[in-house]
Design an enzyme around this catalytic site. Structure first.
Site: not given
Ligand code: UD1
Ligand code: CA
Length: 422
Positions: A10-11, A16, A23, A78-79, A155, A390
């Site tokens: 989640a880094a 976008r 995000k 990167g992942t 990829e 009322a």
């Protein structure tokens, strides 16, 4: 089966989304994107969860409290690099490891559980959750040899024309033997178009070493959706919307018009309750059995509606409890109110709960009858069985005693020399 833990990536910067917020913390039907993924992992049997955070580290820490371990990936390389950041936290761990993308909220716990059990049964070193997509653009493609064995992932950016035709894609959800994964990641190099350390390269490295790598096409395309843009967020919302409604209908709730009914995550509704069209029920709401909700009702977070109650058209309820068999049928606002059982809340009744500084409580006793257009200025109490005429305005602190009828502006006891009892 060996033990299982989960690493959630989640880094990413989430550029976008064009947002100042992380995000993965954007809300999807009342719940943060990343929470769906954490909960799916937990549902599948995972106890220990690591969330890889970057510049959103403080936000994620605050959000999760101590319920997951936040691992810091100082640079976004990167992942594969992101998973590597967890090596220290996982030192000595010799079980299985899910690696999941924090921006993919639609995966179901049951899918992960099935994935895990297949992975275990096959004795694989690495497993990839895959899906066949009509349009695989943007996703990593699963490479298989003539025998159908997975040999790697290519990829989109790095794929040649032939590879681009492959429709089986990488979901970015994996299961690994943890030790083998970390050993393989040490061999990953950033020789690709993005100059990143790809987690996907660990797959080909393991396959080349002769380890068993399996692709499991268990997920439908919907479960794969990763959220990169606000459009993706809206697409995911459509799916969660549908799932929430299906779950309530499955539990015995009538939803008259699913297309116009919005029920967020974390809502409980009892059997035989009917939800009428154009109704919005926020997270953290519990509604009992045999209730009637809507049309055009808004029930906001922190509300409790007890069995047999009716919340009708153009009624908003927030942080309030509505007692058994109480009727709030038209044009009312109940904010920070505790309403007893068998109360009749007349059309146009308002609890004036906010004085510009504080939110104040209103308490209405069992069996009270509030005439149309009553305004109750909080903090204030209306006793059991009391009545308002009322258009009555009850000032703050001028509690209406049990059984008494008040009328007018400001409210005064009926037939008692117009003096308001304290
Ligand atoms: C990734 C996969 C791709 C797959 C797709 C599915 C790689 C190289 N590619 O591509 O094969 O089809 O997901 O959606 O893995 N992240 C970090 N740190 C980083 C980079 C990314 O934590 O340094 C996180 C992101 O926050 C995100 C996840 O990893 O949650 C995936 O990263 P992203 O850049 O979105 O990968 P994709 O290009 O979508
Ligand atoms: Ca992505």
């Amino acid at each position: 089966m060996r033990g299982i833990r989960a690493v959630i990536l989640a880094a990413g910067e989430g550029t976008r989304m064009k947002s100042a917020r992380s995000k993965v913390l954007h809300e999807l039907f009342g719940k943060a994107i990343v929470s769906y993924c954490v909960e799916a992992a937990r549902e599948s049997g995972v106890r220990k969860v690591y969330v890889v955070a970057g510049s959103n580290r403080a936000e994620l820490k605050k959000f999760f409290g101590g319920s997951v371990e936040i691992v810091h990936q100082a640079k976004r390389l990167g992942t594969g690099h992101a998973v590597m950041a967890c090596e220290k936290a996982l030192r000595g761990y010799d079980g299985d490891l899910f690696v999941l993308a924090g921006d993919a909220p639609l995966v179901r716990g049951a899918t992960l559980a099935e994935f895990r059990s297949r992975f275990s049964k096959d004795g694989a070193a690495a497993g990839i959750l895959t899906a066949e997509l009509e349009n695989p653009r943007g996703y990593g493609r699963i490479l298989r040899n003539a025998a159908g064995e997975v040999t790697g992932i290519r990829e989109d950016l790095d794929a040649d024309e032939c590879e681009k035709d492959i429709r089986e894609v990488n979901s970015s959800m994996y299961c690994f033997r943890a030790k083998l994964l970390f050993a393989a990641l040490k061999k990953v190099t950033p020789d690709n178009r993005k100059r990143e350390y790809y987690l996907t390269d660990a797959i080909s490295i393991l396959a080349e070493q002769g380890e068993a790598v399996q692709g499991y096409a268990l997920a439908g395309a919907a479960e794969l959706l990763g959220i990169n843009t606000r459009q993706d967020l809206a697409d995911a919302a459509k799916e969660i919307w549908k799932r929430n409604l299906e779950a309530h209908m499955g539990a015995g709730v009538t939803v008259v018009s699913p297309g116009t009914t919005y029920i967020e995550a974390g809502v409980r509704i009892g059997a035989d309750t009917v939800v009428h069209p154009f109704t919005h029920i926020e997270k953290d709401v519990a509604i009992g059995k045999n209730c009637s909700i809507g049309p055009f009702a808004k029930i906001r977070a922190g509300s409790r509606v007890k069995d047999g109650a009716a919340i009708g058209s153009f009624v908003e309820v927030v942080r309030s409890t509505v007692g058994e068999n109480t009727l709030v049928k038209h044009l009312a606002y109940l904010g920070d109110a505790t309403v007893g059982r068998g109360v009749n809340v007349g059309a146009g009744t308002i609890t004036a709960n906010y004085d510009g500084k504080n939110k104040n409580r209103t308490r209405i006793g069992d069996g009270a009858f509030l005439g149309c257009d009553t305004v109750l200025i909080a903090p204030v109490k209306v006793g059991r069985g009391a009545r308002t005429g009322a258009g009555t305005v009850v000032p703050r602190g001028r509690n209406v005693p049990a059984g008494v009828t008040v009328v007018g502006v400001p409210a005064a006891v009926l037939k008692s020399k117009n003096k308001l009892k304290k």
